[in-house]
Design an enzyme around this catalytic site. Sequence first.
Site, short mmCIF file in Angstrom:
data_model
loop_
_atom_site.label_atom_id
_atom_site.label_comp_id
_atom_site.label_asym_id
_atom_site.label_seq_id
_atom_site.Cartn_x
_atom_site.Cartn_y
_atom_site.Cartn_z
N SER A 133 27.08 39.36 26.60
CA SER A 133 27.72 40.61 26.98
C SER A 133 27.07 41.01 28.30
O SER A 133 25.86 41.22 28.36
CB SER A 133 27.49 41.69 25.92
OG SER A 133 27.98 42.93 26.37
N ASP A 170 25.33 53.13 25.64
CA ASP A 170 26.45 53.53 26.48
C ASP A 170 27.38 54.54 25.80
O ASP A 170 27.96 55.41 26.47
CB ASP A 170 27.25 52.30 26.93
CG ASP A 170 26.61 51.62 28.13
OD1 ASP A 170 25.79 52.26 28.80
OD2 ASP A 170 26.95 50.45 28.38
N ARG A 185 27.23 54.94 34.32
CA ARG A 185 28.08 55.58 33.31
C ARG A 185 28.56 56.98 33.68
O ARG A 185 29.71 57.33 33.43
CB ARG A 185 27.39 55.59 31.95
CG ARG A 185 27.08 54.20 31.36
CD ARG A 185 28.07 53.18 31.74
NE ARG A 185 27.88 51.90 31.07
CZ ARG A 185 28.26 50.74 31.57
NH1 ARG A 185 28.83 50.70 32.76
NH2 ARG A 185 28.09 49.63 30.91
N ASP A 192 35.71 43.15 24.90
CA ASP A 192 35.80 44.41 24.15
C ASP A 192 36.95 45.28 24.61
O ASP A 192 37.79 45.72 23.81
CB ASP A 192 34.48 45.18 24.27
CG ASP A 192 33.32 44.49 23.58
OD1 ASP A 192 33.44 43.29 23.28
OD2 ASP A 192 32.29 45.15 23.34
#
Length: 400
Positions: free
Chosen positions: A177, A125, A96, A16
């Site tokens: 992923s 996210d 995050r 990504d």
Amino acid sequence: MSDIKKVVLAYSGGLDTSVILKWIQKTYDCEVITLTADLGQEEELDGLEAKALATGASKAYIEDLQEEFAKDFIFPAFRSGAIYESRYLLGTSIARPLITKKLVEIARKEGAQALAHGATGKGNDQVRFELSAMALAPDLVTIAPWRDWDLGSRTALIAFAKEHGIPVPVTKEKPYSCDRNLLHLSFEGGELEDPGHAPAPASHLLCVPIEEAPDQPEIITIDFEQGDPVAVNGERMSPASLIKHLNRLGGKHGIGRLDMVENRFVGMKSRGVYETPGGTIIHAAHQDLEGLCLDRELMHLRDTLIPRYAEMIYNGFWYSPEREALQAFMDKAQECVTGQVTLKLYKGGVWPLSRTSPNSLYNPDLATFEEDDVYNQADAAGFIRLQGLRLMAYNKVHGK
């Protein structure tokens, strides 16, 4: 968007973000600076700076944030007993806010006008990154390509990468992923998108399958100070080193693997596999020591707040006033949680065997089944009668 001349991208080097780097350049005709946060990915960071520059980044930051991650993010969450939907130890969620904090720092340093991330429009996210950015730097624009571009699938991304000569570590044989850091490794995608399918062998990395775990248990001790683990088997370690050490021990015994369907903040259910070996051991030991040290009513009040606290982290509100206020309560409650726990690691399980603390509230003179001079058992009759008064009153009116 025409005012954007410089963007700082959270860059992992995976499919990504590799595509996003090139896409932002082409779409906004701007300079892209990458940030790779070293949160304990280990070998995954090899060659990322060269790859980012080769893909078109003007600068590539790789920041070692492991100790800050462990001390200022993982440990506060573990002091609070944070666990989402009674199972998930928040390995992705807790990373995050730190990544966003560092993105903002670099944006200020480099004079950037925007931040960018690789989260999809379906996931949690995007919320975590953007709420953190709004709390820390509301003047910065956030670019979220998954919500804007026409590359609507992993297949389209792979084709874009091939067209632009970008190597990516995704194949049809291993289509996951993944998110890896000091605390955990997550797997999503592939056969996991069907909750009726068992995870394939390739979804094991940190934790050995239970069948391959040692046939002999391993006994360890963990020392805590005010709710934080500080030593294993008598050896004091830094926060990051301690987690890594327990990851190795737990992984060897198949501890900390979770396959669950969870409720995303954006409104859908998703299935993922999480491997959190060290965190699972810490959580079990910490919870056991609290039983010895925490006052009953304080523990019960704290327990009612854990689901709300965990939701704040999961949903992206780390930098919110409510999380910070609640953290102060959690930390106050942990001031007495100091001591040592002995545990047995065996075939995927963590079993506390013994616990000691200078702050122990356990009184053997009260708890003994032998004769004592402290507790008059006859007093219990009056206690029970008082507790039952309202039940008798209710039965008198509503009894059948």
